[in-house]
Design a protein around this motif. Structure first.
Motif, PDB file in Angstrom:
ATOM      1  N   PRO A 131      40.114  44.832  33.010  1.00 19.34           N
ATOM      2  CA  PRO A 131      40.872  44.487  35.081  1.00 19.34           C
ATOM      3  C   PRO A 131      39.989  43.988  35.697  1.00 19.34           C
ATOM      4  O   PRO A 131      40.704  43.588  36.393  1.00 19.34           O
ATOM      5  CB  PRO A 131      41.320  46.356  35.138  1.00 19.34           C
ATOM      6  CG  PRO A 131      40.588  46.679  34.421  1.00 19.34           C
ATOM      7  CD  PRO A 131      40.083  46.550  32.408  1.00 19.34           C
ATOM      8  N   ALA A 132      39.206  44.727  35.973  1.00 24.84           N
ATOM      9  CA  ALA A 132      38.137  44.201  37.270  1.00 24.84           C
ATOM     10  C   ALA A 132      37.383  42.720  36.668  1.00 24.84           C
ATOM     11  O   ALA A 132      37.013  42.548  37.641  1.00 24.84           O
ATOM     12  CB  ALA A 132      36.573  45.115  36.673  1.00 24.84           C
ATOM     13  N   LEU A 135      38.322  39.485  39.797  1.00 17.35           N
ATOM     14  CA  LEU A 135      38.732  39.933  40.768  1.00 17.35           C
ATOM     15  C   LEU A 135      37.311  39.954  41.979  1.00 17.35           C
ATOM     16  O   LEU A 135      37.933  39.243  43.308  1.00 17.35           O
ATOM     17  CB  LEU A 135      38.877  41.305  40.552  1.00 17.35           C
ATOM     18  CG  LEU A 135      39.809  41.930  39.618  1.00 17.35           C
ATOM     19  CD1 LEU A 135      40.311  43.350  40.030  1.00 17.35           C
ATOM     20  CD2 LEU A 135      41.869  41.167  40.080  1.00 17.35           C
ATOM     21  N   GLY A 183      35.834  34.530  40.324  1.00 18.35           N
ATOM     22  CA  GLY A 183      37.018  35.008  40.546  1.00 18.35           C
ATOM     23  C   GLY A 183      38.135  33.958  40.337  1.00 18.35           C
ATOM     24  O   GLY A 183      38.083  32.810  39.721  1.00 18.35           O
ATOM     25  N   SER A 240      42.901  37.172  44.384  1.00 17.75           N
ATOM     26  CA  SER A 240      42.852  37.126  43.257  1.00 17.75           C
ATOM     27  C   SER A 240      43.110  37.684  42.787  1.00 17.75           C
ATOM     28  O   SER A 240      43.261  37.386  41.085  1.00 17.75           O
ATOM     29  CB  SER A 240      40.941  36.931  42.381  1.00 17.75           C
ATOM     30  OG  SER A 240      40.090  35.959  43.150  1.00 17.75           O
ATOM     31  N   ARG A 241      43.341  38.823  43.127  1.00 22.61           N
ATOM     32  CA  ARG A 241      44.437  40.155  42.331  1.00 22.61           C
ATOM     33  C   ARG A 241      45.969  38.867  41.463  1.00 22.61           C
ATOM     34  O   ARG A 241      46.379  39.552  40.568  1.00 22.61           O
ATOM     35  CB  ARG A 241      44.479  41.509  43.583  1.00 22.61           C
ATOM     36  CG  ARG A 241      44.542  42.083  41.683  1.00 22.61           C
ATOM     37  CD  ARG A 241      45.053  43.838  42.478  1.00 22.61           C
ATOM     38  NE  ARG A 241      43.318  43.746  43.358  1.00 22.61           N
ATOM     39  CZ  ARG A 241      42.962  44.679  42.958  1.00 22.61           C
ATOM     40  NH1 ARG A 241      43.006  45.115  41.424  1.00 22.61           N
ATOM     41  NH2 ARG A 241      41.560  45.102  43.409  1.00 22.61           N
ATOM     42  N   ARG A 244      45.670  36.972  39.059  1.00 22.38           N
ATOM     43  CA  ARG A 244      45.158  37.229  37.422  1.00 22.38           C
ATOM     44  C   ARG A 244      46.985  38.448  36.969  1.00 22.38           C
ATOM     45  O   ARG A 244      46.776  37.825  35.744  1.00 22.38           O
ATOM     46  CB  ARG A 244      44.212  38.755  37.598  1.00 22.38           C
ATOM     47  CG  ARG A 244      44.007  39.196  36.865  1.00 22.38           C
ATOM     48  CD  ARG A 244      43.025  40.520  36.908  1.00 22.38           C
ATOM     49  NE  ARG A 244      42.855  41.180  35.728  1.00 22.38           N
ATOM     50  CZ  ARG A 244      43.644  42.232  34.695  1.00 22.38           C
ATOM     51  NH1 ARG A 244      44.766  42.436  35.668  1.00 22.38           N
ATOM     52  NH2 ARG A 244      43.333  42.728  33.704  1.00 22.38           N
ATOM     53  N   VAL A 245      47.529  38.412  37.998  1.00 26.31           N
ATOM     54  CA  VAL A 245      48.350  38.962  37.675  1.00 26.31           C
ATOM     55  C   VAL A 245      49.953  37.904  37.099  1.00 26.31           C
ATOM     56  O   VAL A 245      50.757  38.020  35.816  1.00 26.31           O
ATOM     57  CB  VAL A 245      49.620  39.815  38.505  1.00 26.31           C
ATOM     58  CG1 VAL A 245      51.050  40.269  38.100  1.00 26.31           C
ATOM     59  CG2 VAL A 245      48.522  41.046  39.260  1.00 26.31           C
TER      60      VAL A 245
END
Length: 267
Positions: A131-132, A135, A183, A240-241, A244-245
């Motif tokens: 998950p990291a 990010l 990232g 970036s979060r 990522r999703v």
């Protein structure tokens, strides 16, 4: 066939749906890649049955190249690409794309979807379990090691783009995140530039072969670049979060489509 006659073969509803598909494809492609998952199937369904494969792929590239160009410009204005990453990535992607196009006719087509499906499932699972990852922008290498890895990513993904194509931007991004420590947002910037190069190379080939439906491609290009501009701005705003999703959603959707294609080929 005259250019206008090509467009007149499509109903008004079909044209509206193609424009909508191009807009959504541009948005998705700008954020994380994979717009071909939406736009190419739409063209395959909408164009007449006697339209050649080159016409479908070439028209798709007109719209894709426009959307990728505007999203690349939007990204580059805010985040300056790293020369040591961009140059080997772009040059090797172009060479790889040409090689892939040359190899495409020698590889059994039924093999391709299952291979890409396995790769996508592995990539999606790897990203989901970390998950990291992506990010934070923390490059892992410098100097020659970084240049060689960037070139390797460009060449490998470029070959895939020449052979098949859908999800190319997605593969560029995850490779840079996993292998370079980039990232998701920074990887997206470089992926757009590389993907633009491969799109233009393919478009040049199809254009010289006289396969492209230029008027339809131009109309779709306007919709695609609008989606690309809005998608890139949203990604830059949310970071970036968010990317990522969207990456995980698009990867899952692409894997599902390839699974359906693979089953269809086996039945």
């Amino acid at each position: 066939m005259p250019l206008l006659d090509q467009l007149l073969q499509l109903s008004a509803l079909t044209l509206v749906l193609l424009i909508g598909a191009a807009f959504v494809a541009g948005w998705v492609d700008a954020v994380v890649g994979g717009g071909g998952l939406i736009q190419l199937p739409a063209l395959l369904t909408a164009l007449p049955a006697d339209a050649s494969t080159g016409a479908v792929l070439g028209t798709n590239k007109v719209a894709s190249a426009a959307g990728t160009a505007i999203s690349s410009w939007t990204y580059v204005r805010r985040i300056t690409p790293v020369v040591a990453t961009a140059v080997p990535l772009v040059l090797c992607a172009l060479a790889g794309s040409a090689l892939g196009a040359g190899l495409a006719s020698y590889l059994p087509r039924p093999w391709l979807s299952p291979i890409v499906l396995v790769a996508l499932l592995a990539v999606g699972t790897y990203t989901l379990l970390r998950p990291a990852m992506g990010l934070v922008h923390e490059p892992l290498h410098s100097g020659r090691a970084h240049v060689l890895r960037s070139g390797g990513i460009g060449g490998a993904v470029g070959v895939y783009d020449g052979i098949l194509g859908p999800g190319t931007g997605t593969f560029f991004i995850i490779a840079m995140v996993a292998l370079l420590g980039y990232g998701f947002l920074e990887a997206s910037v470089h992926a757009k530039v590389a993907n633009l190069t491969t799109n233009l190379g393919a478009l040049l080939v199809f254009g010289l072969q006289g396969e492209v439906w230029w008027i339809l491609g131009t109309v779709m290009a306007l919709a695609n670049l609008t989606g690309g501009y809005l998608g890139a701005r949203l990604a830059l705003k949310l970071g970036s979060r968010f990317v990522r999703v969207v990456f995980l959603v698009v990867t899952g959707a692409l894997a599902l489509r390839l699974a359906v294609d693979s089953v269809a080929l086996l039945t």
